[in-house]
Design a protein around this motif. Structure first.
Motif, short mmCIF file in Angstrom:
data_model
loop_
_atom_site.label_atom_id
_atom_site.label_comp_id
_atom_site.label_asym_id
_atom_site.label_seq_id
_atom_site.Cartn_x
_atom_site.Cartn_y
_atom_site.Cartn_z
N MET A 110 31.99 26.18 35.61
CA MET A 110 32.21 27.59 35.41
C MET A 110 33.32 28.09 36.32
N HIS A 111 34.07 29.02 35.78
CA HIS A 111 35.12 29.64 36.58
C HIS A 111 34.63 30.99 37.06
N ASP A 112 34.85 31.24 38.32
CA ASP A 112 34.33 32.46 38.92
C ASP A 112 35.36 33.58 38.95
N PHE A 113 36.64 33.30 38.85
CA PHE A 113 37.72 34.29 38.91
C PHE A 113 37.72 35.13 40.18
N GLN A 114 37.06 34.68 41.20
CA GLN A 114 37.12 35.38 42.48
C GLN A 114 38.13 34.74 43.42
N PHE A 115 38.67 33.63 42.99
CA PHE A 115 39.67 32.92 43.78
C PHE A 115 40.96 33.73 43.77
N PHE A 116 41.49 34.10 44.90
CA PHE A 116 42.70 34.91 45.05
C PHE A 116 42.61 36.26 44.34
N GLY A 117 41.48 36.88 44.31
CA GLY A 117 41.36 38.23 43.78
C GLY A 117 40.97 38.33 42.33
N GLY A 118 40.80 37.25 41.65
CA GLY A 118 40.34 37.30 40.27
C GLY A 118 41.40 37.75 39.30
N GLY A 119 40.95 38.41 38.24
CA GLY A 119 41.83 38.84 37.16
C GLY A 119 42.88 39.83 37.58
N TRP A 120 42.56 40.70 38.53
CA TRP A 120 43.52 41.69 39.00
C TRP A 120 44.71 41.04 39.69
N MET A 121 44.41 39.99 40.42
CA MET A 121 45.49 39.30 41.12
C MET A 121 46.41 38.60 40.12
N MET A 122 45.85 38.07 39.04
CA MET A 122 46.66 37.44 38.00
C MET A 122 47.56 38.51 37.37
N PHE A 168 48.62 41.24 38.82
CA PHE A 168 49.62 41.57 39.84
C PHE A 168 50.75 40.56 39.85
N TRP A 169 50.46 39.26 39.81
CA TRP A 169 51.49 38.23 39.85
C TRP A 169 52.39 38.30 38.62
N TRP A 170 51.81 38.53 37.44
CA TRP A 170 52.64 38.67 36.24
C TRP A 170 53.53 39.91 36.34
N PHE A 171 52.99 41.00 36.83
CA PHE A 171 53.78 42.22 37.02
C PHE A 171 54.93 41.96 37.99
N LEU A 172 54.64 41.26 39.06
CA LEU A 172 55.66 40.94 40.06
C LEU A 172 56.76 40.06 39.46
N ILE A 173 56.39 39.06 38.70
CA ILE A 173 57.38 38.17 38.08
C ILE A 173 58.25 38.94 37.11
N ILE A 174 57.65 39.76 36.26
CA ILE A 174 58.41 40.54 35.28
C ILE A 174 59.34 41.52 35.99
N ALA A 175 58.86 42.18 37.04
CA ALA A 175 59.69 43.12 37.79
C ALA A 175 60.89 42.42 38.42
#
Length: 71
Positions: free
Chosen positions: A1-13, A15-22
Protein backbone atom coordinates in the motif's frame (compact mmCIF):
# COMPACT_ATOMS: atom_id res chain seq x y z
CA UNK A 1 0.00 0.00 0.00
CA UNK A 2 1.06 3.52 -0.72
CA UNK A 3 0.55 6.00 2.05
CA UNK A 4 1.21 9.27 0.12
CA UNK A 5 2.59 10.83 3.28
CA UNK A 6 6.13 10.61 1.99
CA UNK A 7 7.34 14.18 1.24
CA UNK A 8 3.94 15.74 1.93
CA UNK A 9 1.70 13.45 -0.06
CA UNK A 10 -0.45 14.59 -2.96
CA UNK A 11 -0.03 18.29 -2.22
CA UNK A 12 3.70 18.05 -2.54
CA UNK A 13 3.34 16.32 -5.91
CA UNK A 14 1.08 19.21 -7.03
CA UNK A 15 3.66 21.71 -5.77
CA UNK A 16 6.53 20.07 -7.71
CA UNK A 17 4.52 20.01 -10.95
CA UNK A 18 3.57 23.67 -10.44
CA UNK A 19 7.22 24.52 -9.81
CA UNK A 20 8.39 22.68 -12.94
CA UNK A 21 5.75 24.33 -15.15
CA UNK A 22 6.54 27.78 -13.70
CA UNK A 23 10.27 27.31 -14.38
CA UNK A 24 9.59 26.25 -17.97
CA UNK A 25 7.42 29.34 -18.52
CA UNK A 26 10.07 31.62 -17.00
CA UNK A 27 12.79 30.10 -19.22
CA UNK A 28 10.66 30.47 -22.36
CA UNK A 29 9.86 34.12 -21.58
CA UNK A 30 13.52 34.88 -20.83
CA UNK A 31 14.55 33.32 -24.15
CA UNK A 32 11.89 35.28 -26.04
CA UNK A 33 12.98 38.58 -24.44
CA UNK A 34 16.60 37.89 -25.31
CA UNK A 35 15.80 37.21 -28.95
CA UNK A 36 13.63 40.35 -29.17
CA UNK A 37 16.40 42.51 -27.73
CA UNK A 38 18.76 41.34 -30.47
CA UNK A 39 16.52 42.93 -33.07
CA UNK A 40 17.72 46.53 -32.99
CA UNK A 41 15.05 49.16 -33.38
CA UNK A 42 15.57 51.66 -36.20
CA UNK A 43 16.13 55.25 -35.13
CA UNK A 44 14.62 58.07 -37.19
CA UNK A 45 18.11 58.77 -38.58
CA UNK A 46 18.46 55.12 -39.65
CA UNK A 47 15.14 55.31 -41.46
CA UNK A 48 16.17 58.53 -43.18
CA UNK A 49 19.49 57.03 -44.30
CA UNK A 50 17.75 53.90 -45.56
CA UNK A 51 15.20 55.95 -47.54
CA UNK A 52 18.02 58.00 -49.10
CA UNK A 53 20.00 54.86 -49.95
CA UNK A 54 16.95 53.26 -51.57
CA UNK A 55 16.33 56.38 -53.65
CA UNK A 56 13.00 57.29 -52.05
CA UNK A 57 14.25 60.81 -51.33
CA UNK A 58 16.85 62.96 -53.03
CA UNK A 59 19.93 64.58 -51.47
CA UNK A 60 18.18 67.90 -50.88
CA UNK A 61 15.32 66.22 -49.02
CA UNK A 62 17.78 64.08 -47.07
CA UNK A 63 19.80 67.09 -45.90
CA UNK A 64 16.66 69.05 -45.01
CA UNK A 65 15.24 66.23 -42.90
CA UNK A 66 18.64 65.44 -41.36
CA UNK A 67 18.93 69.06 -40.26
CA UNK A 68 15.47 68.82 -38.63
CA UNK A 69 16.38 65.62 -36.80
CA UNK A 70 19.62 67.06 -35.43
CA UNK A 71 17.93 70.08 -33.84
Amino acid sequence: MHDFQFFGGGWMMFFWWFLIIALVIILIRAFMNTSQNKQRKETPMDILKRRYAEGEIDEEEFNKRKKELLK
